[in-house]
Motif scaffolding. Structure first.
Motif, PDB file in Angstrom:
ATOM      1  N   GLU A   1      40.886  46.593  37.040  1.00  0.00           N
ATOM      2  CA  GLU A   1      40.831  45.481  37.988  1.00  0.00           C
ATOM      3  C   GLU A   1      39.515  45.480  38.763  1.00  0.00           C
ATOM      4  O   GLU A   1      38.961  44.425  39.051  1.00  0.00           O
ATOM      5  CB  GLU A   1      42.023  45.522  38.953  1.00  0.00           C
ATOM      6  CG  GLU A   1      43.345  45.262  38.288  1.00  0.00           C
ATOM      7  CD  GLU A   1      43.407  43.908  37.602  1.00  0.00           C
ATOM      8  OE1 GLU A   1      42.823  42.934  38.096  1.00  0.00           O
ATOM      9  OE2 GLU A   1      44.058  43.826  36.546  1.00  0.00           O
TER      10      GLU A   1
ATOM     11  N   LYS B   1      36.896  43.923  36.528  1.00  0.00           N
ATOM     12  CA  LYS B   1      37.057  42.464  36.489  1.00  0.00           C
ATOM     13  C   LYS B   1      36.518  41.833  37.766  1.00  0.00           C
ATOM     14  O   LYS B   1      35.841  40.802  37.720  1.00  0.00           O
ATOM     15  CB  LYS B   1      38.529  42.088  36.300  1.00  0.00           C
ATOM     16  CG  LYS B   1      39.018  42.232  34.889  1.00  0.00           C
ATOM     17  CD  LYS B   1      40.496  41.925  34.707  1.00  0.00           C
ATOM     18  CE  LYS B   1      41.054  40.824  35.524  1.00  0.00           C
ATOM     19  NZ  LYS B   1      42.493  40.575  35.288  1.00  0.00           N
TER      20      LYS B   1
ATOM     21  N   LYS C   1      32.731  41.829  37.898  1.00  0.00           N
ATOM     22  CA  LYS C   1      32.196  40.779  37.032  1.00  0.00           C
ATOM     23  C   LYS C   1      32.296  39.419  37.726  1.00  0.00           C
ATOM     24  O   LYS C   1      31.351  38.630  37.699  1.00  0.00           O
ATOM     25  CB  LYS C   1      32.962  40.755  35.710  1.00  0.00           C
ATOM     26  CG  LYS C   1      32.455  39.735  34.733  1.00  0.00           C
ATOM     27  CD  LYS C   1      33.221  39.767  33.433  1.00  0.00           C
ATOM     28  CE  LYS C   1      32.717  38.671  32.508  1.00  0.00           C
ATOM     29  NZ  LYS C   1      33.489  38.590  31.287  1.00  0.00           N
ATOM     30  N   THR C   2      33.415  39.159  38.356  1.00  0.00           N
ATOM     31  CA  THR C   2      33.605  37.889  39.061  1.00  0.00           C
ATOM     32  C   THR C   2      32.621  37.759  40.216  1.00  0.00           C
ATOM     33  O   THR C   2      32.025  36.695  40.415  1.00  0.00           O
ATOM     34  CB  THR C   2      35.050  37.770  39.575  1.00  0.00           C
ATOM     35  OG1 THR C   2      35.944  37.871  38.459  1.00  0.00           O
ATOM     36  CG2 THR C   2      35.280  36.444  40.273  1.00  0.00           C
TER      37      THR C   2
ATOM     38  N   GLU D   1      29.289  36.814  38.928  1.00  0.00           N
ATOM     39  CA  GLU D   1      29.264  35.397  38.567  1.00  0.00           C
ATOM     40  C   GLU D   1      29.106  34.519  39.805  1.00  0.00           C
ATOM     41  O   GLU D   1      28.391  33.517  39.772  1.00  0.00           O
ATOM     42  CB  GLU D   1      30.534  35.012  37.816  1.00  0.00           C
ATOM     43  CG  GLU D   1      30.603  35.587  36.423  1.00  0.00           C
ATOM     44  CD  GLU D   1      31.879  35.192  35.714  1.00  0.00           C
ATOM     45  OE1 GLU D   1      32.267  34.020  35.793  1.00  0.00           O
ATOM     46  OE2 GLU D   1      32.501  36.074  35.091  1.00  0.00           O
TER      47      GLU D   1
ATOM     48  N   PRO E   1      35.768  27.563  37.319  1.00  0.00           N
ATOM     49  CA  PRO E   1      37.001  28.258  37.687  1.00  0.00           C
ATOM     50  C   PRO E   1      36.781  29.549  38.481  1.00  0.00           C
ATOM     51  O   PRO E   1      37.670  30.375  38.560  1.00  0.00           O
ATOM     52  CB  PRO E   1      37.637  28.545  36.328  1.00  0.00           C
ATOM     53  CG  PRO E   1      36.496  28.681  35.396  1.00  0.00           C
ATOM     54  CD  PRO E   1      35.456  27.706  35.910  1.00  0.00           C
ATOM     55  N   LEU E   2      35.617  29.744  39.073  1.00  0.00           N
ATOM     56  CA  LEU E   2      35.358  30.975  39.821  1.00  0.00           C
ATOM     57  C   LEU E   2      36.351  31.158  40.962  1.00  0.00           C
ATOM     58  O   LEU E   2      36.862  32.254  41.176  1.00  0.00           O
ATOM     59  CB  LEU E   2      33.935  30.986  40.379  1.00  0.00           C
ATOM     60  CG  LEU E   2      32.840  31.374  39.413  1.00  0.00           C
ATOM     61  CD1 LEU E   2      31.484  31.221  40.085  1.00  0.00           C
ATOM     62  CD2 LEU E   2      33.014  32.786  38.917  1.00  0.00           C
TER      63      LEU E   2
ATOM     64  N   GLU F   1      39.326  30.122  41.159  1.00  0.00           N
ATOM     65  CA  GLU F   1      40.617  30.492  40.586  1.00  0.00           C
ATOM     66  C   GLU F   1      40.634  31.965  40.202  1.00  0.00           C
ATOM     67  O   GLU F   1      41.622  32.662  40.432  1.00  0.00           O
ATOM     68  CB  GLU F   1      40.911  29.639  39.359  1.00  0.00           C
ATOM     69  CG  GLU F   1      41.166  28.186  39.669  1.00  0.00           C
ATOM     70  CD  GLU F   1      41.295  27.345  38.421  1.00  0.00           C
ATOM     71  OE1 GLU F   1      41.650  27.886  37.358  1.00  0.00           O
ATOM     72  OE2 GLU F   1      41.023  26.140  38.510  1.00  0.00           O
ATOM     73  N   ARG F   2      39.546  32.457  39.606  1.00  0.00           N
ATOM     74  CA  ARG F   2      39.497  33.864  39.206  1.00  0.00           C
ATOM     75  C   ARG F   2      39.505  34.781  40.421  1.00  0.00           C
ATOM     76  O   ARG F   2      40.107  35.854  40.396  1.00  0.00           O
ATOM     77  CB  ARG F   2      38.281  34.128  38.324  1.00  0.00           C
ATOM     78  CG  ARG F   2      38.456  33.572  36.931  1.00  0.00           C
ATOM     79  CD  ARG F   2      37.528  34.227  35.951  1.00  0.00           C
ATOM     80  NE  ARG F   2      36.131  34.022  36.261  1.00  0.00           N
ATOM     81  CZ  ARG F   2      35.371  33.056  35.758  1.00  0.00           C
ATOM     82  NH1 ARG F   2      35.879  32.187  34.921  1.00  0.00           N
ATOM     83  NH2 ARG F   2      34.103  32.966  36.080  1.00  0.00           N
TER      84      ARG F   2
ATOM     85  N   SER G   1      40.963  34.108  43.279  1.00  0.00           N
ATOM     86  CA  SER G   1      42.349  34.099  43.764  1.00  0.00           C
ATOM     87  C   SER G   1      43.238  34.993  42.911  1.00  0.00           C
ATOM     88  O   SER G   1      44.096  35.715  43.427  1.00  0.00           O
ATOM     89  CB  SER G   1      42.906  32.670  43.757  1.00  0.00           C
ATOM     90  OG  SER G   1      42.243  31.884  44.696  1.00  0.00           O
ATOM     91  N   GLU G   2      43.020  34.950  41.614  1.00  0.00           N
ATOM     92  CA  GLU G   2      43.796  35.800  40.700  1.00  0.00           C
ATOM     93  C   GLU G   2      43.523  37.273  40.973  1.00  0.00           C
ATOM     94  O   GLU G   2      44.444  38.091  41.013  1.00  0.00           O
ATOM     95  CB  GLU G   2      43.434  35.460  39.251  1.00  0.00           C
ATOM     96  CG  GLU G   2      44.192  36.269  38.231  1.00  0.00           C
ATOM     97  CD  GLU G   2      43.751  35.921  36.819  1.00  0.00           C
ATOM     98  OE1 GLU G   2      43.408  36.854  36.074  1.00  0.00           O
ATOM     99  OE2 GLU G   2      43.750  34.729  36.485  1.00  0.00           O
ATOM    100  N   SER G   3      42.266  37.608  41.196  1.00  0.00           N
ATOM    101  CA  SER G   3      41.923  38.998  41.512  1.00  0.00           C
ATOM    102  C   SER G   3      42.588  39.439  42.802  1.00  0.00           C
ATOM    103  O   SER G   3      43.052  40.569  42.917  1.00  0.00           O
ATOM    104  CB  SER G   3      40.408  39.159  41.637  1.00  0.00           C
ATOM    105  OG  SER G   3      39.785  39.006  40.394  1.00  0.00           O
TER     106      SER G   3
END
Length: 86
Positions: A27, A30, A33-34, A37, A51-52, A54-55, A57-59
């Motif tokens: 995690e 990931k 990396k986000t 970006e 979608p940054l 969104e990613r 928020s997912e993280s």
């Protein structure tokens, strides 16, 4: 919220990741990396939707139980990205 606010929040994430306390290595990778970006998108500041947010928020959801401060910061970053159209 300004780009300076976002930069400050990203620094908070960097600091949390460096402490590395009880974080899942997969995690963390990931999230790193986000963050890269996001920083690249800010450098370009193209204004294109991606979608940054969104990613991010997912993280945040992965760290919600164990690292609430990290989750709050990630949530702020996701909100800022959406407001900036990134």
């Amino acid at each position: 919220m300004t780009q300076a606010d976002l930069t400050e929040a990203l620094q908070t994430i960097h600091d949390e990741l460096e402490s590395g306390e009880d974080l899942d290595p997969h995690e963390v990778e990931k999230l790193r990396k986000t963050v890269k970006e996001i920083e690249a998108a800010l450098a370009r500041h193209s204004g294109e939707s991606s979608p940054l947010g969104e990613r991010v928020s997912e993280s945040a959801s992965h760290f919600e139980q164990t690292h609430p401060q990290l989750t709050l910061t990630l949530g702020r970053i996701a909100d800022m990205l959406q407001q900036m159209g990134i």
